[in-house]
Every structure is written in C-alpha cells, then in structure tokens.
Write a protein that holds these residues in place. Structure first.
Motif, PDB file in Angstrom:
ATOM      1  N   GLN A 310       0.824  -1.206   0.000  1.00 12.24           N
ATOM      2  CA  GLN A 310       0.000   0.000   0.000  1.00 12.24           C
ATOM      3  C   GLN A 310       0.857   1.254   0.000  1.00 12.24           C
ATOM      4  O   GLN A 310       0.535   2.251  -0.660  1.00 12.24           O
ATOM      5  CB  GLN A 310      -0.934   0.007   1.221  1.00 12.24           C
ATOM      6  N   SER A 311       1.960   1.212   0.726  1.00 13.71           N
ATOM      7  CA  SER A 311       2.882   2.349   0.741  1.00 13.71           C
ATOM      8  C   SER A 311       3.447   2.609  -0.651  1.00 13.71           C
ATOM      9  O   SER A 311       3.555   3.766  -1.093  1.00 13.71           O
ATOM     10  CB  SER A 311       4.017   2.092   1.735  1.00 13.71           C
ATOM     11  N   GLU A 312       3.791   1.547  -1.366  1.00 14.15           N
ATOM     12  CA  GLU A 312       4.314   1.690  -2.724  1.00 14.15           C
ATOM     13  C   GLU A 312       3.221   2.179  -3.669  1.00 14.15           C
ATOM     14  O   GLU A 312       3.480   3.002  -4.559  1.00 14.15           O
ATOM     15  CB  GLU A 312       4.885   0.361  -3.208  1.00 14.15           C
ATOM     16  N   ILE A 313       1.992   1.696  -3.486  1.00  8.27           N
ATOM     17  CA  ILE A 313       0.870   2.174  -4.302  1.00  8.27           C
ATOM     18  C   ILE A 313       0.687   3.680  -4.106  1.00  8.27           C
ATOM     19  O   ILE A 313       0.548   4.437  -5.077  1.00  8.27           O
ATOM     20  CB  ILE A 313      -0.430   1.422  -3.935  1.00  8.27           C
ATOM     21  N   ASN A 314       0.697   4.112  -2.860  1.00  7.45           N
ATOM     22  CA  ASN A 314       0.531   5.540  -2.568  1.00  7.45           C
ATOM     23  C   ASN A 314       1.640   6.366  -3.193  1.00  7.45           C
ATOM     24  O   ASN A 314       1.400   7.454  -3.731  1.00  7.45           O
ATOM     25  CB  ASN A 314       0.492   5.770  -1.052  1.00  7.45           C
ATOM     26  N   ARG A 315       2.866   5.842  -3.124  1.00  7.85           N
ATOM     27  CA  ARG A 315       4.004   6.573  -3.700  1.00  7.85           C
ATOM     28  C   ARG A 315       3.874   6.675  -5.212  1.00  7.85           C
ATOM     29  O   ARG A 315       4.137   7.726  -5.803  1.00  7.85           O
ATOM     30  CB  ARG A 315       5.310   5.852  -3.335  1.00  7.85           C
ATOM     31  N   MET A 316       3.450   5.592  -5.854  1.00  5.07           N
ATOM     32  CA  MET A 316       3.310   5.587  -7.307  1.00  5.07           C
ATOM     33  C   MET A 316       2.195   6.530  -7.765  1.00  5.07           C
ATOM     34  O   MET A 316       2.333   7.239  -8.766  1.00  5.07           O
ATOM     35  CB  MET A 316       3.047   4.165  -7.802  1.00  5.07           C
ATOM     36  N   ILE A 317       1.086   6.541  -7.033  1.00  2.00           N
ATOM     37  CA  ILE A 317      -0.017   7.438  -7.386  1.00  2.00           C
ATOM     38  C   ILE A 317       0.399   8.890  -7.199  1.00  2.00           C
ATOM     39  O   ILE A 317       0.107   9.748  -8.049  1.00  2.00           O
ATOM     40  CB  ILE A 317      -1.263   7.108  -6.530  1.00  2.00           C
ATOM     41  N   GLU A 318       1.114   9.171  -6.121  1.00  2.00           N
ATOM     42  CA  GLU A 318       1.600  10.535  -5.892  1.00  2.00           C
ATOM     43  C   GLU A 318       2.549  10.963  -7.015  1.00  2.00           C
ATOM     44  O   GLU A 318       2.491  12.098  -7.501  1.00  2.00           O
ATOM     45  CB  GLU A 318       2.321  10.604  -4.541  1.00  2.00           C
ATOM     46  N   SER A 319       3.419  10.043  -7.428  1.00  2.00           N
ATOM     47  CA  SER A 319       4.352  10.337  -8.520  1.00  2.00           C
ATOM     48  C   SER A 319       3.609  10.577  -9.830  1.00  2.00           C
ATOM     49  O   SER A 319       3.954  11.480 -10.602  1.00  2.00           O
ATOM     50  CB  SER A 319       5.342   9.173  -8.678  1.00  2.00           C
ATOM     51  N   ALA A 320       2.574   9.769 -10.098  1.00  2.00           N
ATOM     52  CA  ALA A 320       1.799   9.925 -11.326  1.00  2.00           C
ATOM     53  C   ALA A 320       1.076  11.265 -11.346  1.00  2.00           C
ATOM     54  O   ALA A 320       1.035  11.949 -12.386  1.00  2.00           O
ATOM     55  CB  ALA A 320       0.791   8.784 -11.452  1.00  2.00           C
ATOM     56  N   ARG A 321       0.527  11.669 -10.214  1.00  2.00           N
ATOM     57  CA  ARG A 321      -0.152  12.965 -10.139  1.00  2.00           C
ATOM     58  C   ARG A 321       0.825  14.121 -10.307  1.00  2.00           C
ATOM     59  O   ARG A 321       0.513  15.126 -10.947  1.00  2.00           O
ATOM     60  CB  ARG A 321      -0.900  13.075  -8.811  1.00  2.00           C
ATOM     61  N   ALA A 322       2.021  13.964  -9.736  1.00  2.00           N
ATOM     62  CA  ALA A 322       3.046  15.007  -9.903  1.00  2.00           C
ATOM     63  C   ALA A 322       3.452  15.135 -11.365  1.00  2.00           C
ATOM     64  O   ALA A 322       3.683  16.239 -11.877  1.00  2.00           O
ATOM     65  CB  ALA A 322       4.262  14.680  -9.033  1.00  2.00           C
ATOM     66  N   ASP A 323       3.513  13.992 -12.060  1.00  2.00           N
ATOM     67  CA  ASP A 323       3.843  14.012 -13.481  1.00  2.00           C
ATOM     68  C   ASP A 323       2.747  14.713 -14.286  1.00  2.00           C
ATOM     69  O   ASP A 323       3.034  15.513 -15.180  1.00  2.00           O
ATOM     70  CB  ASP A 323       4.034  12.580 -13.986  1.00  2.00           C
ATOM     71  N   LEU A 324       1.492  14.422 -13.959  1.00  2.00           N
ATOM     72  CA  LEU A 324       0.375  15.090 -14.634  1.00  2.00           C
ATOM     73  C   LEU A 324       0.410  16.595 -14.385  1.00  2.00           C
ATOM     74  O   LEU A 324       0.163  17.397 -15.295  1.00  2.00           O
ATOM     75  CB  LEU A 324      -0.954  14.511 -14.139  1.00  2.00           C
ATOM     76  N   LYS A 325       0.737  16.972 -13.157  1.00  2.00           N
ATOM     77  CA  LYS A 325       0.810  18.400 -12.822  1.00  2.00           C
ATOM     78  C   LYS A 325       1.906  19.096 -13.601  1.00  2.00           C
ATOM     79  O   LYS A 325       1.737  20.230 -14.070  1.00  2.00           O
ATOM     80  CB  LYS A 325       1.040  18.559 -11.313  1.00  2.00           C
ATOM     81  N   SER A 326       3.052  18.417 -13.761  1.00  2.00           N
ATOM     82  CA  SER A 326       4.166  19.013 -14.515  1.00  2.00           C
ATOM     83  C   SER A 326       3.819  19.225 -15.980  1.00  2.00           C
ATOM     84  O   SER A 326       4.421  20.040 -16.663  1.00  2.00           O
ATOM     85  CB  SER A 326       5.415  18.127 -14.400  1.00  2.00           C
ATOM     86  N   ARG A 327       2.822  18.465 -16.469  1.00  2.00           N
ATOM     87  CA  ARG A 327       2.374  18.626 -17.856  1.00  2.00           C
ATOM     88  C   ARG A 327       1.270  19.656 -17.996  1.00  2.00           C
ATOM     89  O   ARG A 327       0.731  19.863 -19.082  1.00  2.00           O
ATOM     90  CB  ARG A 327       1.862  17.281 -18.390  1.00  2.00           C
ATOM     91  N   GLY A 328       0.928  20.287 -16.875  1.00  2.00           N
ATOM     92  CA  GLY A 328      -0.078  21.335 -16.932  1.00  2.00           C
ATOM     93  C   GLY A 328      -1.508  20.838 -16.862  1.00  2.00           C
ATOM     94  O   GLY A 328      -2.445  21.579 -17.181  1.00  2.00           O
ATOM     95  N   ILE A 329      -1.716  19.588 -16.428  1.00  2.00           N
ATOM     96  CA  ILE A 329      -3.071  19.042 -16.326  1.00  2.00           C
ATOM     97  C   ILE A 329      -3.796  19.691 -15.146  1.00  2.00           C
ATOM     98  O   ILE A 329      -3.276  19.735 -14.031  1.00  2.00           O
ATOM     99  CB  ILE A 329      -3.037  17.507 -16.139  1.00  2.00           C
ATOM    100  N   LYS A 330      -4.995  20.186 -15.398  1.00  2.00           N
ATOM    101  CA  LYS A 330      -5.776  20.859 -14.365  1.00  2.00           C
ATOM    102  C   LYS A 330      -6.199  19.878 -13.272  1.00  2.00           C
ATOM    103  O   LYS A 330      -6.595  18.757 -13.549  1.00  2.00           O
ATOM    104  CB  LYS A 330      -7.004  21.513 -15.006  1.00  2.00           C
TER     105      LYS A 330
END
Length: 437
Positions: A310-330
C-alpha cells in the motif's frame, strides 16, 4: 518480561502492550509544568498562568501526545525484544479491560516475510552483448550533421523531395467541418522525417511552390488527438516554399564546432565511439539487469506485507499525479487513480525489493565505497567538466544513495549471472538502441 507475539494471519501479528497509569500522568504533569513557564494567555503575565488553567486548556492535547509517545516507545521496545522486523505502522487500539493501574493496548502489525531463494544454478538467463561498429559511428555523424544543417530556397520549378523543409498552408475537414488543429498557415516541416502522417507527406512530396493538392487522410485509431482518432479527413494543402537542406562536411571544422579536443575527423570518430560505447554499456547493463531481476522473482517464494504494498501504491499514485501536474493538467493533484491500476507493478516492486535485499544480505553484495566512487566518475566522464559533476553528486546524500542503489543492483546482477545458466546473445547496435529501457 517476555513479549508474547500472537500470529493472526500470514504476516500479521499482535502484541498486547501495558502502560502504568501513573507513568502516563507523571509525564503529562511534567509537560504541563514545562509549558506553564512559557505559555501566554490573556489576563496573565507570561509564566504566571495557574497550573489548573493550563491543564484545563492544554491537558487533553498533552495527554494525547504523551499516550502516542509512550505507546510508540512501548511498541518499539517490545518489537525489538521479540526481534521482529516490522513492516509499516502498527494499528493501535485500547483494550476495553485493563489490569488495575494499567492501560492496555493491542498492537496489530505486519512483519517482513522470510524470503526463500530458489536454486539460482537452475535459472536460465539470456545475456545480451553488442558492439559499436563503424556503421553506428557513421549514423551518429549523420545525426550530428542534420542537427547543424542549414537551408536555402529551391528554384521555383523544383519539386519537394525527402530532406527538404517545406512551408505550407493546409486545412482538413471531417464531414465537411474544419476540426480543431486541422488548419494552419505558414506551417513548416521536413519531408520524409516522419513529422507528419504518411498520407500528408506523400501528398506534399513532388509538389512545387505555388501548387495546391487535395487528398484523403485516415487518422490512426491510436492517434494522440482523441477527437479525430480513427476518422477520415479531407485535406487541401498549398505549398508556399521549398528549402533544400545543406549538411556540413565531415571535416576538422565540424569536429571543432562539436568541441572535440582532437579537432580532426579521426578525433571526432574516436570521441563518438567512446560515447556510444558508454551508452551501449549502460543499456546492456539495464537489459541484463532486467533479465536477472525477472529470474530472481521467478525463483523466490515469499508473502507480501500489505502495508509495504500500500505504501508503494501511494508513492506511485503521488508520482503519477506530480507528473500530470508538470504537464499542466488541471487539478492533477486530485486525479482519480484507482489503487488497482498500479497494484500489480507495486507488488512486483515490493517483491523484488525484498528478494534483492535478502540476496545482498546473504552474500555480502553491499556497495563498496570504491565502487560508488568509480560509478560517479563514470557518470561524470561524459560531461565537459567532470569534477563539477562529481562534486554535485557528493554534495547530496540522496543522489549518492541513488548511485549506491545502482551499484548494489549491478553487484546482484553479476552475482546471479555467475550462478545461473547463461546463454549469450549478440544483438545489433540498432536493435539495442531501439529497445526501451
């Protein structure tokens, strides 16, 4: 006093903790007295607030903090005494009944599993190798030449050919309606380099300046523009200008422009070969490391701690959201990413991490200081000022930890390859470079 550990299911354990009430209360009183010396309240001078007032205002929060601290300390002490390797945080709940003068708690938690490594001598691994040949050097030089090409306008009656830079106006329609992104003026692209869809390039190839042409174009089903993916459009293109490319000669001037110390054609080729060999080495390491890791996972038996997954899942989801944010996704930080989307990858990462850790521990494969130093030097060698890059690595413990992790993985790879049934496979330079790491 011996700690009693109850096994609940697979990796789940339970310990009962007891804390003397007077110890809790004494610590609460001590903290409130310390707070009273500095606390500020309206109507009182600093340090002169009565204890009963301080206790009334802050007693609950201080008691909560003390309970958390003391329970945490008791759990850590009990787990250490029982020699348990705890995975994740325990779930603490107060028992309804406790011995007189005591507060009792149940701590439910997971432990790291026993990792059973199979017989690595039976593992079959394909080890790749590749060479940097003269053809690879030639192709790299052509890429460098293209990056430095210049353009000159062709004669009015010249036809567009591959390599030309063309300037066009175009408009595309689907069912008679212009679609978003389907119209442009003074648009430039290089013919024959895949910058446009094949039908578009085929239509422009052979046209002369001033000519117009209409043609159908079918967008692929996996086209990045979802609104037009899989649909057919009718395009009209007008060619306004054709420019022929001029590539620099392969000579001392080109070598000098690239900053080659030995500004000669031989020096240029030698420098390119050195850089390509470094890239080939890293890619081969990555590919062979992946094959080793696959073999390790297949040979190991272990249960996975849910807390770690679960800790790894949370880390991966956080990383994916950070990547989306860096691409300018609202609203990227709130993007709905279900756990199940990343769970298989998270489970594999946790499994592999536990297996590698056990292999490193059992066979003393830790990274040695000289190995870390050598890897940093190798990474820095491709830069203009290697010493500055080395200082950059050594100035940050996180960067050094990443290098250490790579070195450990390399040690594991070499160890497993020395144990397993290895079959060597030579692949071409082009095939290696085309493969995704």
């Amino acid at each position: 006093m011996a700690v009693t550990v109850e096994t609940l299911e697979k990796l789940e354990r339970k310990i009962t903790l007891s804390l003397p009430v007077d110890v809790i209360q004494n610590e609460v009183n001590s903290r409130l007295k310390k707070m009273a010396r500095t606390v500020k309240m309206d109507g009182f001078r600093p340090g002169k607030v009565p204890m009963n007032v301080v206790a009334q205002r802050y007693g609950y929060s201080v008691h909560y903090e003390v309970m958390n601290d003391k329970v945490g300390e008791a759990f850590a002490s009990a787990a250490n005494e029982a020699k348990l390797r705890v995975a994740g945080q325990p779930r603490i709940s107060e028992k309804e009944e406790s011995p007189e003068g005591q507060l009792a708690f149940d701590a439910v938690f997971e432990v790291f599993p026993e990792v059973k490594l199979g017989d690595l001598t039976t593992a079959e691994i394909e080890k790749l190798s590749a060479e940097v040949d003269e053809g690879a050097i030639d192709k790299t030089i052509e890429i460098l030449r293209k990056q430095r090409r210049s353009f000159a306008q062709r004669a009015q009656d010249a036809a567009a050919v591959d390599g030309d830079r063309v300037t066009v106006d175009f408009e595309g329609k689907i069912d008679g309606e212009t679609f978003s992104g389907g119209k442009a003026e003074d648009f430039q692209f290089l013919v024959g380099e895949g910058q446009m869809l094949k039908e578009f390039e085929d239509a422009v190839r052979g046209m002369k300046a001033g000519e117009s042409r209409t043609f159908p174009l079918s967008f692929p089903a996996d086209y990045h523009g979802k609104d037009v993916a899989g649909k057919q459009a009718d395009f009209m293109v007008t060619l306004k200008k054709i420019e022929a490319a001029h590539l620099p000669e392969v000579n001392e001037a080109l070598a000098k422009s690239l900053g080659i110390a030995d500004a000669s054609v031989e020096g240029l080729r030698a420098d390119i070969k050195k850089n390509l060999e470094r890239e080939v080495k890293f890619r081969l390491q990555s590919r062979n490391k992946q094959a080793v890791m696959d073999a390790l996972v297949a040979k190991a038996e272990l249960d996975l701690p849910n807390a770690s997954v679960q800790s790894e899942i949370n880390r991966m989801i956080e990383s994916a959201r950070a990547d989306l944010k860096s691409r300018g996704i609202k609203d990227a930080e709130n993007a709905p990413i279900p756990d199940e989307v990343v769970r298989p990858q998270a489970e594999r990462r946790v499994r592999l991490g536990l297996v590698v850790a056990e292999l490193v521990r059992a066979n003393n494969l830790q990274a040695k200081p000289e190995q870390i130093k050598a890897h940093v030097e190798e990474l820095a060698s491709s830069y203009e000022k290697p010493s500055e890059v080395q200082r950059w690595y050594y100035s940050d413990q996180q960067r050094l930890a990443e290098v250490e992790g790579i070195v450990i993985e390399n040690n594991v790879t070499e160890f497993v390859l020395g144990q397993a049934k290895v079959s060597d496979k030579v692949i071409s330079f082009d095939d290696l470079m085309a493969q995704q790491n």
